[in-house]
Design a protein around this motif. Structure first.
Motif, PDB file in Angstrom:
ATOM      1  N   TRP A  48       0.832  -1.198   0.000  1.00  0.00           N
ATOM      2  CA  TRP A  48       0.000   0.000   0.000  1.00  0.00           C
ATOM      3  C   TRP A  48       0.871   1.254   0.000  1.00  0.00           C
ATOM      4  O   TRP A  48       2.039   1.227   0.366  1.00  0.00           O
ATOM      5  CB  TRP A  48      -0.949   0.006   1.197  1.00  0.00           C
ATOM      6  CG  TRP A  48      -0.272   0.191   2.528  1.00  0.00           C
ATOM      7  CD1 TRP A  48      -0.058   1.363   3.201  1.00  0.00           C
ATOM      8  CD2 TRP A  48       0.298  -0.853   3.347  1.00  0.00           C
ATOM      9  NE1 TRP A  48       0.604   1.116   4.389  1.00  0.00           N
ATOM     10  CE2 TRP A  48       0.831  -0.235   4.498  1.00  0.00           C
ATOM     11  CE3 TRP A  48       0.405  -2.242   3.219  1.00  0.00           C
ATOM     12  CZ2 TRP A  48       1.465  -0.959   5.504  1.00  0.00           C
ATOM     13  CZ3 TRP A  48       1.043  -2.963   4.222  1.00  0.00           C
ATOM     14  CH2 TRP A  48       1.562  -2.323   5.353  1.00  0.00           C
ATOM     15  N   TYR A  49       0.260   2.345  -0.423  1.00  0.00           N
ATOM     16  CA  TYR A  49       0.905   3.651  -0.431  1.00  0.00           C
ATOM     17  C   TYR A  49       0.241   4.526   0.621  1.00  0.00           C
ATOM     18  O   TYR A  49      -0.983   4.569   0.737  1.00  0.00           O
ATOM     19  CB  TYR A  49       0.774   4.306  -1.798  1.00  0.00           C
ATOM     20  CG  TYR A  49       1.555   3.606  -2.886  1.00  0.00           C
ATOM     21  CD1 TYR A  49       2.827   4.034  -3.247  1.00  0.00           C
ATOM     22  CD2 TYR A  49       1.016   2.504  -3.560  1.00  0.00           C
ATOM     23  CE1 TYR A  49       3.551   3.391  -4.260  1.00  0.00           C
ATOM     24  CE2 TYR A  49       1.723   1.862  -4.564  1.00  0.00           C
ATOM     25  CZ  TYR A  49       2.991   2.309  -4.904  1.00  0.00           C
ATOM     26  OH  TYR A  49       3.696   1.662  -5.889  1.00  0.00           O
ATOM     27  N   GLY A  50       1.080   5.253   1.378  1.00  0.00           N
ATOM     28  CA  GLY A  50       0.583   6.168   2.392  1.00  0.00           C
ATOM     29  C   GLY A  50       0.960   7.596   2.065  1.00  0.00           C
ATOM     30  O   GLY A  50       0.826   8.042   0.929  1.00  0.00           O
ATOM     31  N   ASP A  51       1.491   8.326   3.056  1.00  0.00           N
ATOM     32  CA  ASP A  51       1.849   9.727   2.859  1.00  0.00           C
ATOM     33  C   ASP A  51       3.149   9.885   2.077  1.00  0.00           C
ATOM     34  O   ASP A  51       3.376  10.912   1.449  1.00  0.00           O
ATOM     35  CB  ASP A  51       1.991  10.431   4.214  1.00  0.00           C
ATOM     36  CG  ASP A  51       0.672  10.494   4.967  1.00  0.00           C
ATOM     37  OD1 ASP A  51      -0.377  10.504   4.301  1.00  0.00           O
ATOM     38  OD2 ASP A  51       0.699  10.537   6.208  1.00  0.00           O
ATOM     39  N   ASP A  52       4.000   8.878   2.119  1.00  0.00           N
ATOM     40  CA  ASP A  52       5.273   8.913   1.404  1.00  0.00           C
ATOM     41  C   ASP A  52       5.091   8.266   0.042  1.00  0.00           C
ATOM     42  O   ASP A  52       4.186   7.447  -0.160  1.00  0.00           O
ATOM     43  CB  ASP A  52       6.332   8.151   2.216  1.00  0.00           C
ATOM     44  CG  ASP A  52       7.731   8.355   1.671  1.00  0.00           C
ATOM     45  OD1 ASP A  52       8.334   9.392   1.984  1.00  0.00           O
ATOM     46  OD2 ASP A  52       8.206   7.481   0.920  1.00  0.00           O
ATOM     47  N   GLU A  53       5.949   8.634  -0.934  1.00  0.00           N
ATOM     48  CA  GLU A  53       5.825   8.025  -2.259  1.00  0.00           C
ATOM     49  C   GLU A  53       6.272   6.578  -2.278  1.00  0.00           C
ATOM     50  O   GLU A  53       5.928   5.826  -3.197  1.00  0.00           O
ATOM     51  CB  GLU A  53       6.618   8.821  -3.308  1.00  0.00           C
ATOM     52  CG  GLU A  53       8.123   8.687  -3.222  1.00  0.00           C
ATOM     53  CD  GLU A  53       8.834   9.240  -4.441  1.00  0.00           C
ATOM     54  OE1 GLU A  53      10.056   9.044  -4.537  1.00  0.00           O
ATOM     55  OE2 GLU A  53       8.181   9.862  -5.286  1.00  0.00           O
ATOM     56  N   LEU A  54       7.033   6.154  -1.252  1.00  0.00           N
ATOM     57  CA  LEU A  54       7.506   4.774  -1.209  1.00  0.00           C
ATOM     58  C   LEU A  54       6.448   3.886  -0.565  1.00  0.00           C
ATOM     59  O   LEU A  54       5.936   4.188   0.516  1.00  0.00           O
ATOM     60  CB  LEU A  54       8.815   4.681  -0.416  1.00  0.00           C
ATOM     61  CG  LEU A  54       9.991   5.485  -0.963  1.00  0.00           C
ATOM     62  CD1 LEU A  54      11.216   5.302  -0.077  1.00  0.00           C
ATOM     63  CD2 LEU A  54      10.300   5.094  -2.394  1.00  0.00           C
ATOM     64  N   PRO A  55       6.104   2.785  -1.191  1.00  0.00           N
ATOM     65  CA  PRO A  55       5.081   1.897  -0.635  1.00  0.00           C
ATOM     66  C   PRO A  55       5.625   1.054   0.512  1.00  0.00           C
ATOM     67  O   PRO A  55       6.839   0.861   0.655  1.00  0.00           O
ATOM     68  CB  PRO A  55       4.711   1.012  -1.826  1.00  0.00           C
ATOM     69  CG  PRO A  55       5.976   0.943  -2.628  1.00  0.00           C
ATOM     70  CD  PRO A  55       6.610   2.297  -2.496  1.00  0.00           C
ATOM     71  N   ALA A  56       4.713   0.546   1.315  1.00  0.00           N
ATOM     72  CA  ALA A  56       5.043  -0.420   2.373  1.00  0.00           C
ATOM     73  C   ALA A  56       4.367  -1.735   2.032  1.00  0.00           C
ATOM     74  O   ALA A  56       3.434  -1.786   1.221  1.00  0.00           O
ATOM     75  CB  ALA A  56       4.569   0.085   3.726  1.00  0.00           C
TER      76      ALA A  56
END
Length: 276
Positions: A48-56
């Motif tokens: 998933w993607y959150g506030d940062d452009e890098l996904p977790a």
């Protein structure tokens, strides 16, 4: 083979996608209808993607229906762009580094299908990966090799062209080894803003792939999910199998095509491997 879904749109809880639909991924992990395996219990992954452009991501090697931590996390985890995948191994080990989705930088990648005769051609394929990218290859699956070949061949600049070049190269290598029909695939890839989904097979019918095009119909199909009433008209789902049974809610992606989920009108385009 495997089952997967990609969601893009109004931020939603992961639990609403994984557990609430009638034929959710949890149900598909035990009762898949359109794949060669009814049970898909060789691990799972959520990206998933959150506030940062890098996904977790969160991955596990147990069957997805047994993971209590995922059930807990998914009730609090909300995102506008979610990848979820349940795995049925085609021969490589059941381990976290072989679970989808795969990540490099801001890119997420997941796949259903296989490269036929992968162990026979693995050395040639791996040697074609850019040396600067090779250290990031952690597992032993054909899917991860496919991903890093696409990265090597221009995925980050032009995702469709990168995938077309990678498939063309894989087919060329496999046929040199006497493997005539090497590729069966449905693939999803995202940079956190757009989602590209591909369906292709070197011969025969490729793995199943469907997309939702009408949020109003999706709301009708899933009244058990109140949040769907608040979804934007841009919200889309791409799935290996429909999450419910209502006629007209899901549309099959034609063989040798790919789609782009982006603001405005979505499009289906022809997919042709590039042999360069």
């Amino acid at each position: 083979m495997c089952r997967w879904l990609a969601y893009s749109g109004t931020p939603i809880l992961v639990a609403d996608l994984l557990y609430k639909p009638k034929h959710s991924l949890i149900d598909q992990s035990l009762h898949a209808r359109l794949g060669p395996h009814t049970t898909n219990g060789d691990g799972f992954g959520i990206g998933w993607y959150g506030d940062d452009e890098l996904p977790a991501f969160y991955k596990g090697v147990d069957p997805i229906w047994n993971d209590r931590n995922l059930r807990e996390l998914s009730t609090q985890l909300r995102s506008h762009l979610i990848f979820a995948h349940i795995r049925a191994s085609t021969g490589t080990p059941v381990q976290q580094t072989n679970c989808h989705p795969f990540r490099h930088g801001k890119w997420l990648w997941m796949h259903n299908g296989q490269i036929a005769g992968f162990q026979q051609v693995k050395r040639d394929l791996i040697f074609a990966v850019d040396p600067d990218l090779y250290p990031f290859v952690e597992g032993s699956s054909d899917t991860e090799t496919f991903f890093f070949l696409a990265l090597t061949m221009g995925l980050t600049d032009d995702p469709p062209a990168g995938v077309e070049r990678a498939v063309g190269f894989i087919e060329q290598v496999c046929r040199k080894h006497g493997i005539e029909d090497p590729m069966r695939m449905s693939v999803a890839v995202s940079d956190g803003e757009l989602v590209w989904a591909f369906r292709y097979s070197s011969a025969g019918v490729p793995p199943s792939l469907y997309y939702s095009t009408d949020v109003d119909t999706l709301r009708e199909q899933h009244p058990e999910i109140p949040l769907f009433a608040k979804l934007s008209e841009e919200t889309r789902l791409v799935v290996s199998e429909p999450l419910g049974d209502l006629a007209g809610a899901w549309n099959e992606v034609p063989s040798s095509h790919y789609g782009v989920i982006e603001p405005g009108k979505d499009e289906l385009r022809i997919f042709v491997p590039r042999r360069e």
